[in-house]
Design a protein around this motif. Structure first.
Motif, PDB file in Angstrom:
ATOM      1  N   ASP A   1       0.855  -1.187   0.000  1.00 41.86           N
ATOM      2  CA  ASP A   1       0.000   0.000   0.000  1.00 41.86           C
ATOM      3  C   ASP A   1       0.892   1.238   0.000  1.00 41.86           C
ATOM      4  O   ASP A   1       1.642   1.464   0.951  1.00 41.86           O
ATOM      5  CB  ASP A   1      -0.901  -0.017   1.236  1.00 41.86           C
ATOM      6  CG  ASP A   1      -1.951   1.078   1.194  1.00 41.86           C
ATOM      7  OD1 ASP A   1      -2.108   1.727   0.143  1.00 41.86           O
ATOM      8  OD2 ASP A   1      -2.622   1.260   2.227  1.00 41.86           O
ATOM      9  N   PRO A   2       0.852   2.068  -1.051  1.00 45.17           N
ATOM     10  CA  PRO A   2       1.753   3.225  -1.111  1.00 45.17           C
ATOM     11  C   PRO A   2       1.441   4.277  -0.056  1.00 45.17           C
ATOM     12  O   PRO A   2       2.313   5.069   0.301  1.00 45.17           O
ATOM     13  CB  PRO A   2       1.558   3.788  -2.522  1.00 45.17           C
ATOM     14  CG  PRO A   2       0.252   3.250  -2.967  1.00 45.17           C
ATOM     15  CD  PRO A   2       0.030   1.966  -2.236  1.00 45.17           C
ATOM     16  N   SER A   3       0.226   4.312   0.469  1.00 41.78           N
ATOM     17  CA  SER A   3      -0.108   5.325   1.470  1.00 41.78           C
ATOM     18  C   SER A   3       0.166   4.830   2.884  1.00 41.78           C
ATOM     19  O   SER A   3      -0.050   5.564   3.836  1.00 41.78           O
ATOM     20  CB  SER A   3      -1.582   5.701   1.334  1.00 41.78           C
ATOM     21  OG  SER A   3      -2.393   4.573   1.606  1.00 41.78           O
ATOM     22  N   ALA A   4       0.641   3.606   3.034  1.00 38.32           N
ATOM     23  CA  ALA A   4       0.913   3.062   4.366  1.00 38.32           C
ATOM     24  C   ALA A   4       2.189   3.696   4.919  1.00 38.32           C
ATOM     25  O   ALA A   4       3.145   3.937   4.197  1.00 38.32           O
ATOM     26  CB  ALA A   4       1.070   1.539   4.296  1.00 38.32           C
TER      27      ALA A   4
END
Length: 60
Positions: free
Chosen positions: A45-48
């Motif tokens: 997940d890139p927003s994690a």
């Protein structure tokens, strides 16, 4: 008359056989356990928070 009776009995027998096969298939499908829904491929997940790599850090 005997041919009509034979045709009628054949029709009844084939309908009973079809209904029995349908019920058998449904019973066999209900008896099998459900498969787990596990994905074969996962992506991070890139927003994690703590994601590896920073955007724009390429060699220049």
């Amino acid at each position: 008359m005997p041919r009509l009776l034979a045709a009628f009995l054949t029709c009844i027998a084939s309908a009973a056989l079809a209904a029995g096969a349908a019920f058998g298939i449904v019973a066999a499908l209900d008896a099998t356990p459900e498969q787990q829904n596990v994905p074969l491929v996962t992506f991070p997940d890139p927003s994690a928070p703590g994601a590896t790599g920073t955007p724009g850090s390429g060699a220049g």
